[in-house]
Write a protein that holds these residues in place. Structure first.
Motif, PDB file in Angstrom:
ATOM      1  N   LYS A   1       0.834  -1.202   0.000  1.00 16.61           N
ATOM      2  CA  LYS A   1       0.000   0.000   0.000  1.00 16.61           C
ATOM      3  C   LYS A   1       0.870   1.253   0.000  1.00 16.61           C
ATOM      4  CE  LYS A   1      -4.390  -1.394   2.018  1.00 16.61           C
ATOM      5  NZ  LYS A   1      -5.185  -0.950   0.892  1.00 16.61           N
ATOM      6  N   MET A   2       1.870   1.275   0.890  1.00 19.57           N
ATOM      7  CA  MET A   2       2.737   2.450   0.963  1.00 19.57           C
ATOM      8  C   MET A   2       3.516   2.632  -0.337  1.00 19.57           C
ATOM      9  SD  MET A   2       4.067   2.563   4.914  1.00 19.57           S
ATOM     10  CE  MET A   2       4.351   0.817   5.159  1.00 19.57           C
ATOM     11  N   ALA A   3       4.031   1.543  -0.884  1.00 18.69           N
ATOM     12  CA  ALA A   3       4.779   1.630  -2.142  1.00 18.69           C
ATOM     13  C   ALA A   3       3.900   2.163  -3.266  1.00 18.69           C
ATOM     14  CB  ALA A   3       5.352   0.262  -2.511  1.00 18.69           C
TER      15      ALA A   3
ATOM     16  N   HIS B   1       4.083  13.957   3.104  1.00 19.08           N
ATOM     17  CA  HIS B   1       3.158  14.962   3.635  1.00 19.08           C
ATOM     18  C   HIS B   1       2.138  14.326   4.579  1.00 19.08           C
ATOM     19  CE1 HIS B   1       1.127  18.766   3.928  1.00 19.08           C
ATOM     20  NE2 HIS B   1      -0.019  18.190   3.609  1.00 19.08           N
ATOM     21  N   SER B   2       1.670  13.119   4.239  1.00 12.71           N
ATOM     22  CA  SER B   2       0.695  12.458   5.109  1.00 12.71           C
ATOM     23  C   SER B   2       1.325  12.109   6.462  1.00 12.71           C
ATOM     24  CB  SER B   2       0.127  11.194   4.442  1.00 12.71           C
ATOM     25  OG  SER B   2       1.075  10.158   4.407  1.00 12.71           O
TER      26      SER B   2
ATOM     27  N   LEU C   1      -1.172   4.410   5.349  1.00  8.32           N
ATOM     28  CA  LEU C   1      -1.694   3.293   6.132  1.00  8.32           C
ATOM     29  C   LEU C   1      -2.976   3.675   6.861  1.00  8.32           C
ATOM     30  CD1 LEU C   1       1.475   1.751   7.823  1.00  8.32           C
ATOM     31  CD2 LEU C   1       0.264   0.985   5.787  1.00  8.32           C
ATOM     32  N   THR C   2      -3.841   2.697   6.997  1.00 12.64           N
ATOM     33  CA  THR C   2      -5.055   2.876   7.795  1.00 12.64           C
ATOM     34  C   THR C   2      -4.693   2.646   9.259  1.00 12.64           C
ATOM     35  OG1 THR C   2      -5.626   0.542   7.670  1.00 12.64           O
ATOM     36  CG2 THR C   2      -6.491   1.977   5.911  1.00 12.64           C
ATOM     37  N   ASP C   3      -5.555   3.086  10.158  1.00 16.62           N
ATOM     38  CA  ASP C   3      -5.333   2.830  11.577  1.00 16.62           C
ATOM     39  C   ASP C   3      -5.305   1.338  11.861  1.00 16.62           C
ATOM     40  OD1 ASP C   3      -5.025   5.477  12.291  1.00 16.62           O
ATOM     41  OD2 ASP C   3      -7.125   5.750  12.864  1.00 16.62           O
TER      42      ASP C   3
END
Length: 178
Positions: free
Chosen positions: A44-46, A129-130, A51-53
């Protein structure tokens, strides 16, 4: 009781490099929290997704289980960990170690510049930024009751100065807690 030094900051702040150097210098085990992300989370990060909680929670649970074993073995550890949220820092405070945090603080533009120069890391620059948006800065959290166990280190200095600052603070912590 073993010590746990957490080198924390957003991706690209230099926490893994610094944590590994500190661990070598003081003879502690080095652990990189990124190694405890699931393949799904890394994918997901790539792909540029934050990431979700739920994924963060799974990650922290895996890391906690591993570190709890290290604490029971009386193995002191230097951990590279983002530590973006106070709740995650608090989860590291209750594992049976004497914990101490080093927050690597730098501007988003400086860190983005550094990230563009590195290769072979799953975390893309466009997610930086996130991380800054997610970051619950330790100084602000201290005003809301977070423990005063966080050294804030500016990364706008040379790596040698940063390493020296962290080493001196770590050694002071070790000697004061024995």
């Amino acid at each position: 009781m073993a010590n746990l030094f957490i080198i924390m900051g957003v991706s690209g702040s230099g926490k893994s490099t610094l944590a590994e150097q500190l661990a070598d210098k003081i003879g502690y085990s080095f652990v990189d929290a990124d190694d405890f992300h699931s393949d799904n989370a890394k994918e997901k990060m790539a792909a540029g997704e934050a990431l979700t909680d739920e994924l963060r929670s799974q990650w922290m649970q895996h890391l906690q289980r591993f570190l709890t074993i290290k604490a029971r073995q009386e193995t002191s550890v230097v951990l590279a960990h983002s530590g973006l949220k106070k709740v995650h820092r608090d989860m590291l405070r209750v594992l049976g170690f004497k914990p101490h945090f080093f927050f690597l603080e730098g501007s988003e533009s400086l860190i983005a510049e550094r990230m563009q120069k590195r290769s072979e890391h799953f975390f893309p620059v466009n997610l930086l930024h996130s991380q800054f948006q997610t970051l619950e800065h330790p100084k602000l959290s201290q005003e809301k009751g977070e423990e005063l166990d966080v050294n804030i280190i500016s990364i706008e200095q040379s790596i040698n100065v940063i390493v020296t600052q962290v080493e001196h603070a770590a050694i002071k912590f070790i000697t004061s807690s024995t």
